[in-house]
Scaffold this active site. Structure first.
Site, PDB file in Angstrom:
ATOM      1  CD  GLU A  94      57.064   5.336  50.355  1.00 21.24           C
ATOM      2  OE1 GLU A  94      55.860   5.800  50.370  1.00 21.24           O
ATOM      3  OE2 GLU A  94      57.618   4.848  51.323  1.00 21.24           O
ATOM      4  N   GLY A 119      60.040   2.204  51.611  1.00 19.81           N
ATOM      5  CA  GLY A 119      60.662   3.714  51.828  1.00 19.81           C
ATOM      6  C   GLY A 119      61.886   3.841  50.578  1.00 19.81           C
ATOM      7  CD  GLU A 173      55.551   0.688  51.587  1.00 25.91           C
ATOM      8  OE1 GLU A 173      56.533   1.647  51.598  1.00 25.91           O
ATOM      9  OE2 GLU A 173      55.116   0.152  50.718  1.00 25.91           O
TER      10      GLU A 173
END
Length: 270
Positions: free
Chosen positions: A124, A121, A144
């Site tokens: 991201e 994340g 992930e």
């Protein structure tokens, strides 16, 4: 969000700060004890900060930075996730999504300043920005699948838009971490700078961008984002709509006048 003067700052919860540098806003990830792992509370704070920034017409560029010396953001808070029941995880999902879409949907140009770990994340969040400045300590990746999930903050959609579908598949399926030099070669980051200079260089880039028309910047970003992936004819229609939104603006009139008068423009921002 009340407009912040140069040098002012506003805190959103315990883990996010917004600072102003003239027309540039700095969105600071500030959970150093957890290497900026994104907890539910931190996700709410990121979303709230983005909502406030999106409403502030005085902000021309936003820069996403970190207070941790060795990490931009290590992704989701897996310790918290481990404590959640299935029902709690379902309820937490829209909160997490709002943080990533909050950054992604900011209407002004955005720049991520990355050093150290930007994983899952965390990467991201950087991918949600228009440009990524990374220093030579940066390590990025979407690991992930190695913990039984998938990139859920936009990674499966944003990464192939940067590097192509096959390269994105290799990176996501392998869950491998990519160091700064290779990341620049692959297009995972856009600008590579010396260690410790990512924030400084990102803010400098943002200042150069912010010298341009705020109306033009937002319209150009809208055209780039909306038109991406469309066929050429449809994309040109998106561009034309964006052009029409600026062609009769005060910024356009001021820009043309300043050019002809050989002076710096004073953008009205409308």
């Amino acid at each position: 969000m009340a407009e912040l003067e140069h040098g002012d700052e506003r805190r959103f919860g315990d883990f996010v700060v917004v600072r102003r540098h003239g027309y540039v806003a700095e969105l600071v990830l500030d959970r150093p004890k957890a290497m900026n792992a994104v907890s539910t509370d931190m996700a709410r704070s990121i979303a709230a900060a983005c909502e406030a920034l999106a409403a502030d017409r005085d902000v021309r560029v936003t820069v996403l930075t970190s207070t941790h010396e060795r990490a931009f953001c290590v992704g989701a808070d897996l310790k918290e996730r481990n404590s959640l029941t299935d029902a709690e995880l379902v309820r937490q999902r829209p909160v997490a999504r709002a943080a990533y879409t909050g950054v992604l949907e900011l209407p002004m140009p955005t720049v991520a300043a990355v050093h150290g770990f930007a994983l899952g994340g965390g990467f991201e969040l950087a991918l949600s920005c228009d440009l990524i400045v990374a220093d030579r300590t940066a390590v990025v990746g979407l690991p992930e699948v190695s913990v039984g999930v998938i990139p859920g903050g936009g990674g499966t959609q944003l990464l192939p838009r940067r590097v192509g579908s096959a390269r994105a598949a290799e990176l996501i399926f392998s869950a491998r971490r990519v160091e700064a030099g290779e990341a620049r070669e692959l297009g995972l980051v856009d600008v590579l700078v010396d260690a410790g200079r990512d924030r400084e260089e990102a803010l400098a880039l943002a200042s150069r961008i912010a010298a341009n028309s705020p109306v033009g910047l937002r319209a150009a970003k809208r055209a780039l984002r909306v038109g991406h992936g469309l066929d050429l004819r449809a994309g040109l229609e998106v561009e034309d709509a964006a052009w029409r939104s600026v062609a009769f603006s005060g910024d356009r009139a001021e820009g043309v006048a300043a050019f002809n008068e050989k002076r710096a423009p004073e953008w009205p921002g409308e």
